[in-house]
Design a protein around this motif. Structure first.
Motif, mmCIF file in Angstrom:
data_model
loop_
_atom_site.group_PDB
_atom_site.id
_atom_site.type_symbol
_atom_site.label_atom_id
_atom_site.label_comp_id
_atom_site.label_asym_id
_atom_site.label_seq_id
_atom_site.Cartn_x
_atom_site.Cartn_y
_atom_site.Cartn_z
ATOM 1 N N GLU A 24 0.809 -1.225 0.000
ATOM 2 C CA GLU A 24 0.000 0.000 0.000
ATOM 3 C C GLU A 24 0.840 1.272 0.000
ATOM 4 N N TRP A 25 2.055 1.179 0.520
ATOM 5 C CA TRP A 25 2.897 2.382 0.592
ATOM 6 C C TRP A 25 3.584 2.709 -0.731
ATOM 7 N N SER A 26 3.481 1.806 -1.728
ATOM 8 C CA SER A 26 4.044 2.138 -3.034
ATOM 9 C C SER A 26 3.169 3.209 -3.700
ATOM 10 N N LYS A 27 3.705 3.855 -4.729
ATOM 11 C CA LYS A 27 3.025 5.022 -5.307
ATOM 12 C C LYS A 27 1.666 4.648 -5.899
ATOM 13 N N HIS A 28 0.664 5.464 -5.617
ATOM 14 C CA HIS A 28 -0.681 5.273 -6.150
ATOM 15 C C HIS A 28 -0.926 6.182 -7.345
ATOM 16 N N LYS A 29 -1.689 5.668 -8.303
ATOM 17 C CA LYS A 29 -2.294 6.535 -9.313
ATOM 18 C C LYS A 29 -3.514 7.211 -8.698
ATOM 19 N N GLY A 30 -4.191 6.472 -7.838
ATOM 20 C CA GLY A 30 -5.386 7.022 -7.214
ATOM 21 C C GLY A 30 -5.954 6.104 -6.154
ATOM 22 N N THR A 31 -7.085 6.553 -5.599
ATOM 23 C CA THR A 31 -7.838 5.776 -4.609
ATOM 24 C C THR A 31 -9.286 5.708 -5.062
ATOM 25 N N TRP A 32 -9.881 4.521 -4.945
ATOM 26 C CA TRP A 32 -11.286 4.353 -5.339
ATOM 27 C C TRP A 32 -12.136 4.169 -4.088
ATOM 28 N N LEU A 33 -13.310 4.821 -4.085
ATOM 29 C CA LEU A 33 -14.209 4.851 -2.930
ATOM 30 C C LEU A 33 -15.658 4.656 -3.373
ATOM 31 N N SER A 34 -16.508 4.325 -2.426
ATOM 32 C CA SER A 34 -17.957 4.324 -2.637
ATOM 33 C C SER A 34 -18.580 5.221 -1.561
ATOM 34 N N TYR A 35 -19.508 6.090 -1.973
ATOM 35 C CA TYR A 35 -20.036 7.100 -1.049
ATOM 36 C C TYR A 35 -21.032 6.493 -0.065
ATOM 37 N N PRO A 36 -20.924 6.834 1.230
ATOM 38 C CA PRO A 36 -21.840 6.277 2.240
ATOM 39 C C PRO A 36 -23.280 6.743 2.009
ATOM 40 N N HIS A 37 -24.210 5.803 2.093
ATOM 41 C CA HIS A 37 -25.609 6.158 1.871
ATOM 42 C C HIS A 37 -26.592 5.244 2.584
ATOM 43 N N ASN A 38 -26.163 4.078 3.014
ATOM 44 C CA ASN A 38 -27.098 3.055 3.483
ATOM 45 C C ASN A 38 -27.591 3.353 4.901
ATOM 46 N N PRO A 39 -28.892 3.615 5.063
ATOM 47 C CA PRO A 39 -29.414 3.931 6.404
ATOM 48 C C PRO A 39 -29.359 2.747 7.360
ATOM 49 N N ASP A 40 -29.274 1.528 6.824
ATOM 50 C CA ASP A 40 -29.156 0.351 7.684
ATOM 51 C C ASP A 40 -27.726 0.139 8.166
ATOM 52 N N THR A 41 -26.796 0.926 7.623
ATOM 53 C CA THR A 41 -25.395 0.837 8.025
ATOM 54 C C THR A 41 -25.028 1.954 8.995
ATOM 55 N N PHE A 42 -25.423 3.182 8.653
ATOM 56 C CA PHE A 42 -24.979 4.351 9.428
ATOM 57 C C PHE A 42 -26.096 5.021 10.232
ATOM 58 N N PHE A 43 -27.336 4.568 10.046
ATOM 59 C CA PHE A 43 -28.470 5.051 10.858
ATOM 60 C C PHE A 43 -28.541 6.581 10.845
ATOM 61 N N GLU A 44 -28.708 7.179 12.016
ATOM 62 C CA GLU A 44 -28.845 8.640 12.078
ATOM 63 C C GLU A 44 -27.507 9.360 11.979
ATOM 64 N N LYS A 45 -26.434 8.607 11.837
ATOM 65 C CA LYS A 45 -25.090 9.195 11.810
ATOM 66 C C LYS A 45 -24.665 9.641 10.411
ATOM 67 N N ILE A 46 -25.486 9.406 9.391
ATOM 68 C CA ILE A 46 -25.044 9.527 8.006
ATOM 69 C C ILE A 46 -24.468 10.906 7.671
ATOM 70 N N ASP A 47 -25.051 11.984 8.192
ATOM 71 C CA ASP A 47 -24.557 13.320 7.842
ATOM 72 C C ASP A 47 -23.134 13.530 8.359
ATOM 73 N N ASN A 48 -22.892 13.141 9.603
ATOM 74 C CA ASN A 48 -21.539 13.298 10.147
ATOM 75 C C ASN A 48 -20.563 12.312 9.506
ATOM 76 N N VAL A 49 -21.047 11.136 9.161
ATOM 77 C CA VAL A 49 -20.196 10.174 8.443
ATOM 78 C C VAL A 49 -19.708 10.784 7.132
ATOM 79 N N ARG A 50 -20.628 11.408 6.395
ATOM 80 C CA ARG A 50 -20.239 12.040 5.125
ATOM 81 C C ARG A 50 -19.288 13.212 5.353
ATOM 82 N N ASP A 51 -19.461 13.916 6.447
ATOM 83 C CA ASP A 51 -18.562 15.033 6.759
ATOM 84 C C ASP A 51 -17.134 14.535 6.983
#
Length: 339
Positions: free
Chosen positions: A9-36
């Protein structure tokens, strides 16, 4: 036989791939702060490499871009993709990018994903590796084996770390023997030796991913979490793993250097123990992004990590709400190696 290789992982990256948090069954009422806090991470990543983010729809795209503009992220390095997901854990549902050493090109490994043994819906997540490979215009190898990126860690010189509790769990590959699993790990990741630890930390719904307990930080050094309170549930688990680490050797027979990290104070949500761990850091080109949990151990962990990552700035981001989803920054990220 092809020479595939997973760079550390410490070798040079071209980039990082992510998926945006959205699932209410995962983050419940925390979703806004999770996204922050999530976009705090993206801002740091955008300073030093491309950031690719999967979103489900226009609302999510507008939300992430608005937050990143407010934080003055480098939007020239941010690429939004309308690739719908079930959840945010791109380390596990995304393609794992390796290098074909003969042709010096990037290859996307598309292992099967079954949401950690069929625990949650995963139909959308399982399509993500194909979409990532198509966008990057790289070869994709479809592999008939269930594997998540968070379950392995490599040193870039022949070693791969994993856990028996995850990879040998019958909810993953019940028809494969340990030897067959090892053969696949060696071939697809270009390693010679598999180091098996036992169990993961309490509260980890992945059945014990390695990225919550022990990580390589260079070719011959691991950093591993230990619990100092003998009355804590994690104490015997982490003690056993630590004792095993002391017996491991590299491909030349040399013992590994072992650095210990404390565990944070226990974190709970609605009475359930969460898998809070400082080992779930992500190594980007410029920063090591570390989950912190508003306790006295935060400072100690950050100082230890900064002492070993001398070429990068170690940055702690509050993950107290993100970990409600049962993962933090390493679980959210998947690196694209530079070729």
């Amino acid at each position: 036989m092809r020479k595939l290789y997973l760079p550390p992982e410490w070798s040079k990256h071209k980039g990082t791939w992510l998926s945006y948090p959205h699932n209410p069954d995962t983050f419940f009422e925390k979703i806004d702060n999770v996204r922050d806090k999530y976009t705090d991470m993206v801002k740091l990543l955008s300073e030093c490499e491309e950031v690719h983010i999967n979103v489900n729809d226009e609302e999510m795209e507008n939300d992430v871009l608005s937050r990143l503009k407010d934080k003055r992220a480098n939007l020239n390095n941010v690429f939004i993709h309308r690739f719908p997901t079930n959840d945010a854990w791109c380390r596990d549902h995304g393609a794992i990018f390796v290098v074909d050493r003969d042709e010096n090109k990037l290859v996307a490994l598309d292992f099967k994903f079954n949401a950690w043994g069929g625990k949650y819906p995963y139909e959308l997540d399982n399509e993500i590796p194909k979409k990532m490979a198509e966008y990057l215009n790289v070869e994709r190898i479809e592999i008939d084996m269930v594997l998540e990126g968070g379950s392995i860690d490599v040193n870039g010189n022949g070693l791969l770390l994993t856990t028996e509790s995850c990879l040998l769990n019958p909810n993953r590959n019940p028809n494969m023997s340990k030897e067959e699993i090892e053969e696949n790990l060696k071939y697809y990741f270009g390693v010679e030796k598999i180091l098996w630890l036992k169990e993961g930390i309490v509260g980890d719904d992945t059945d014990g991913h390695i990225d919550d307990i022990t990580r390589f930080i260079n070719e011959n050094t691991v950093i591993t979490v230990v619990e100092e309170n003998p009355n804590d549930e994690n104490y015997p688990i982490l003690k056993e793993n630590y004792e095993m680490l002391k017996t491991f050797t590299d491909i030349k027979g040399n013992k590994l250097n072992i650095i210990t990290l404390p565990m944070p104070d226990p974190v709970y949500y609605k009475g359930d123990r969460l898998p809070a761990s400082y080992a779930n850091f992500y190594i980007s080109n410029k920063y090591v992004i570390v989950p912190i949990f508003n306790c006295d151990k935060d400072k100690i962990a950050l100082e230890i990590l900064q002492s070993v990552f001398t070429d990068r700035a170690v940055v702690g981001i509050d993950a107290s709400d993100i970990v409600v989803g049962l993962g933090t920054f390493h679980c959210l990220t998947q690196q694209i190696p530079y070729v």
